[in-house]
Design a protein around this motif. Structure first.
Motif, PDB file in Angstrom:
ATOM      1  N   VAL A  34       2.587   2.201   2.564  1.00  0.00           N
ATOM      2  CA  VAL A  34       3.340   1.007   2.985  1.00  0.00           C
ATOM      3  C   VAL A  34       4.575   0.766   2.108  1.00  0.00           C
ATOM      4  CG1 VAL A  34       3.215  -1.434   3.599  1.00  0.00           C
ATOM      5  CG2 VAL A  34       1.278   0.055   4.082  1.00  0.00           C
ATOM      6  N   ASP A  66      -4.394   3.307  12.213  1.00  0.00           N
ATOM      7  CA  ASP A  66      -5.102   2.524  11.191  1.00  0.00           C
ATOM      8  C   ASP A  66      -6.587   2.905  11.215  1.00  0.00           C
ATOM      9  OD1 ASP A  66      -6.333   0.646   9.611  1.00  0.00           O
ATOM     10  OD2 ASP A  66      -5.573  -1.110  10.696  1.00  0.00           O
ATOM     11  N   ASN A  85      -8.923   2.082   9.091  1.00  0.00           N
ATOM     12  CA  ASN A  85      -9.780   1.198   8.285  1.00  0.00           C
ATOM     13  C   ASN A  85     -11.054   0.754   8.992  1.00  0.00           C
ATOM     14  OD1 ASN A  85      -8.560   0.402   5.532  1.00  0.00           O
ATOM     15  ND2 ASN A  85      -6.804   0.503   6.926  1.00  0.00           N
ATOM     16  N   GLY A  92      -3.131   2.077   2.347  1.00  0.00           N
ATOM     17  CA  GLY A  92      -1.725   1.711   2.483  1.00  0.00           C
ATOM     18  C   GLY A  92      -1.005   1.425   1.175  1.00  0.00           C
ATOM     19  N   LEU A 102      -3.078   5.435   8.357  1.00  0.00           N
ATOM     20  CA  LEU A 102      -3.011   4.311   7.427  1.00  0.00           C
ATOM     21  C   LEU A 102      -4.423   4.019   6.940  1.00  0.00           C
ATOM     22  CD1 LEU A 102      -1.595   1.840   6.083  1.00  0.00           C
ATOM     23  CD2 LEU A 102      -2.047   0.585   8.195  1.00  0.00           C
ATOM     24  N   ALA A 103      -4.673   4.260   5.648  1.00  0.00           N
ATOM     25  CA  ALA A 103      -5.978   3.899   5.062  1.00  0.00           C
ATOM     26  C   ALA A 103      -5.745   2.653   4.211  1.00  0.00           C
ATOM     27  CB  ALA A 103      -6.530   5.075   4.271  1.00  0.00           C
ATOM     28  N   TYR A 107       1.211   0.762  16.873  1.00  0.00           N
ATOM     29  CA  TYR A 107       0.011   0.562  16.053  1.00  0.00           C
ATOM     30  C   TYR A 107      -1.231   0.892  16.870  1.00  0.00           C
ATOM     31  CZ  TYR A 107      -3.537  -2.001  13.338  1.00  0.00           C
ATOM     32  OH  TYR A 107      -4.645  -2.365  12.613  1.00  0.00           O
ATOM     33  N   ARG A 120      -5.519   1.366  16.528  1.00  0.00           N
ATOM     34  CA  ARG A 120      -6.654   1.096  15.645  1.00  0.00           C
ATOM     35  C   ARG A 120      -7.931   1.703  16.213  1.00  0.00           C
ATOM     36  NH1 ARG A 120      -8.835  -4.886  13.982  1.00  0.00           N
ATOM     37  NH2 ARG A 120      -6.786  -5.150  13.030  1.00  0.00           N
ATOM     38  N   ILE A 150      -5.032  -3.627  -5.964  1.00  0.00           N
ATOM     39  CA  ILE A 150      -4.757  -2.283  -5.443  1.00  0.00           C
ATOM     40  C   ILE A 150      -6.039  -1.455  -5.416  1.00  0.00           C
ATOM     41  CG2 ILE A 150      -3.559  -0.125  -6.024  1.00  0.00           C
ATOM     42  CD1 ILE A 150      -1.143  -1.980  -6.752  1.00  0.00           C
ATOM     43  N   ARG A 151      -6.899  -1.641  -6.418  1.00  0.00           N
ATOM     44  CA  ARG A 151      -8.202  -0.948  -6.404  1.00  0.00           C
ATOM     45  C   ARG A 151      -9.082  -1.450  -5.254  1.00  0.00           C
ATOM     46  NH1 ARG A 151      -7.708  -1.310 -12.292  1.00  0.00           N
ATOM     47  NH2 ARG A 151      -9.144  -3.059 -12.476  1.00  0.00           N
ATOM     48  N   ASN A 152      -8.878  -2.692  -4.839  1.00  0.00           N
ATOM     49  CA  ASN A 152      -9.645  -3.230  -3.706  1.00  0.00           C
ATOM     50  C   ASN A 152      -9.270  -2.576  -2.388  1.00  0.00           C
ATOM     51  OD1 ASN A 152     -11.072  -5.109  -5.192  1.00  0.00           O
ATOM     52  ND2 ASN A 152      -9.643  -6.795  -4.793  1.00  0.00           N
ATOM     53  N   ARG A 153      -8.037  -2.102  -2.261  1.00  0.00           N
ATOM     54  CA  ARG A 153      -7.544  -1.568  -0.988  1.00  0.00           C
ATOM     55  C   ARG A 153      -7.441  -0.045  -0.979  1.00  0.00           C
ATOM     56  NH1 ARG A 153      -8.090  -3.713   3.539  1.00  0.00           N
ATOM     57  NH2 ARG A 153      -6.412  -2.510   4.460  1.00  0.00           N
TER      58      ARG A 153
END
Lengths: 160, 289
Positions: B36, B51, B53, B32, B29-30, B8, B10, B104-107
């Motif tokens: 995921v 990652d 983010n 995910g 990984l945005a 991992y 970051r 899911i729209r939040n992430r």
């Protein structure tokens, strides 16, 4: 792969634990932090049982890695209320019999906590749409919608 | 249902992210929300997860000359409530309401949706509809790819190894342009059986310019150039006739979401509704002005 240190703010308190980066956040919360209120259903982001709040907004814990929680603010159902002191959302669910087996309930509660802040929820159709990412296999949706309708009315100052 | 082990990483800057991506088997990984689940099923087992983010350069929605630049890390929910997009490109919020569910729209992110390149997804369709281009960075520098050249096949894009999508750049539509997006799915939040996006600019009842894009009906989102050409200069009441044979040259998929025959029936209906709705909105804009 070796474990890493993960420090996060969980329900307002700083906590620390070790995990492999690949551990799912849902497993990390349950097995490492012993917060078993977050339930594990489908493990691929469909059922919504593991819904938590990450930095203020809802997220599927099964679609997050433990490593991503490092430095984050996480809220789980344990942060809402207790058996003796229910949160108003939990009280509305109790009053309306909005749970049967209860497996999906933590995810629903976390979603409802968010949508009461962000969504107008003027109609039952809007409530159903906002809840559509959480599945209840007892199919007790009608009572869940009634509980949320009650909470929306209280939020908007509507008297029955 | 547990992912295989990975390293991992970051990064907090684009330069660090590009350096971390310089590896035989690294994945970005945005949000995910697609990666995921695929990792949980072990359909993919990357050795390194980068990652992104926390890379600030990938965020933000800003006006940039005659375009709006939407950072690749913009979440669907952020795009849906952004005031600049609401003013310039209201079709974005309309489309975002169809993306999965609240959490899911939040992430989920724009960049993730573009790179995943599901042929029925909303962002690829919007990109093609709005003549947007995709800004890409790599260790070698920057380049820009037009939306219609980016999507090659289901889950296949023009992105090369070592490249990162940094933003999507959408040209400002001409004043008075009405826009619409709609889709049909088995259940709210499911993948679309078919989706349509349209923009229409009217002068009275005459169509000055019309654009029509479809999703979920081919290997990639597509524009219907022949219909657009037929509509230029036509009366808005001619829309239904113009789209009646919209499915004639298409060979949509047969899959668990919908049969090919059902999709063929959906196409002219969605196309007509999207164009008529966009025309109505153009007409309302003219009255407000």
């Amino acid at each position: 792969m070796s474990e890493i240190d993960i420090t996060l703010t969980l329900n307002g308190e700083e906590v620390r634990a070790r995990a492999e980066p690949r551990m799912l956040a849902s497993d990390f919360l349950r097995d490492r932090l012993r917060c078993t209120g977050t339930h594990v259903g489908c493990e691929h982001g469909v059922c919504g049982a593991c819904t938590i709040r990450l930095d203020g907004v809802t997220a599927r814990a099964c679609l997050l890695f433990a490593a991503q929680l490092d430095g984050a603010r996480v809220d789980t159902v344990e942060g809402l209320g207790t058996v003796r002191n229910l949160h108003p959302i939990q009280e509305a669910f109790r009053r309306h019999h909005a749970l049967q087996c209860g497996f999906c309930t933590p995810g629903f509660l976390m979603t409802v906590a968010e949508i009461l802040e962000t969504h107008p929820l003027r109609t039952d159709e809007e409530i159903r749409d906002a809840l559509s990412g959480n599945l209840c296999r007892c199919t007790g949706y009608e009572h869940i919608v009634r509980a949320v309708r009650d909470l929306v009315d209280a939020r908007d100052g509507v008297t029955a | 249902m547990k992912p295989a082990a990975f390293e991992y990483v970051r990064p907090t800057t684009l330069a660090e992210a590009l350096a971390a991506l310089d590896h035989d088997d690294a994945k970005l990984l945005a949000g995910g929300q697609s990666l995921v689940p695929m990792m949980n099923f072990r359909l993919v087992q990357p050795e390194r997860i980068v990652d992104i983010n926390h890379v600030a350069e990938l965020r933000g929605i800003v006006e940039d000359g005659d375009a709006v630049r939407i950072g690749a890390l913009t979440r669907h929910a952020e795009a849906a409530r952004d005031p600049l997009l609401a003013r310039m490109l209201p079709v974005v919020a309309e489309a975002m309401a169809n993306v999965a569910h609240v959490a899911i729209r939040n992430r989920g992110t724009i960049g993730g949706s573009l790179c995943h390149a599901d042929p029925s997804a909303e962002w690829p369709l919007l990109t093609v509809l709005l003549d947007a281009s995709i800004d890409i960075a790599s260790a070698a520098g920057r380049r820009s790819e037009p939306g219609d050249g980016f999507f090659i096949a289901p889950l296949v894009t023009a992105l090369e190894d070592g490249e990162i999508v940094v933003a999507v750049r959408v040209p400002r539509p001409a004043p008075g342009t009405g826009m619409a997006f709609l889709e049909v799915a088995q259940r709210a939040g499911d993948f679309a059986a078919a989706a349509a996006g349209a923009t229409v600019r009217l002068d009275g009842d005459r169509i000055v310019e019309a654009r029509l894009a479809l999703g979920g009906v081919a290997d990639a989102p597509m524009r219907l150039a022949a219909i657009e050409a037929a509509l230029a200069g036509a009366d808005r009441r001619d829309i239904a006739d113009a789209v009646a044979d919209a499915a004639a040259d298409l060979e949509p998929n047969d899959d668990m979401h919908a049969s090919a025959d059902y999709r063929r029936r959906l196409i002219p209906v969605l196309a007509r509704r999207a164009l008529e709705r966009a025309a109505e909105r153009s007409s309302t804009l003219a009255m407000v002005k």
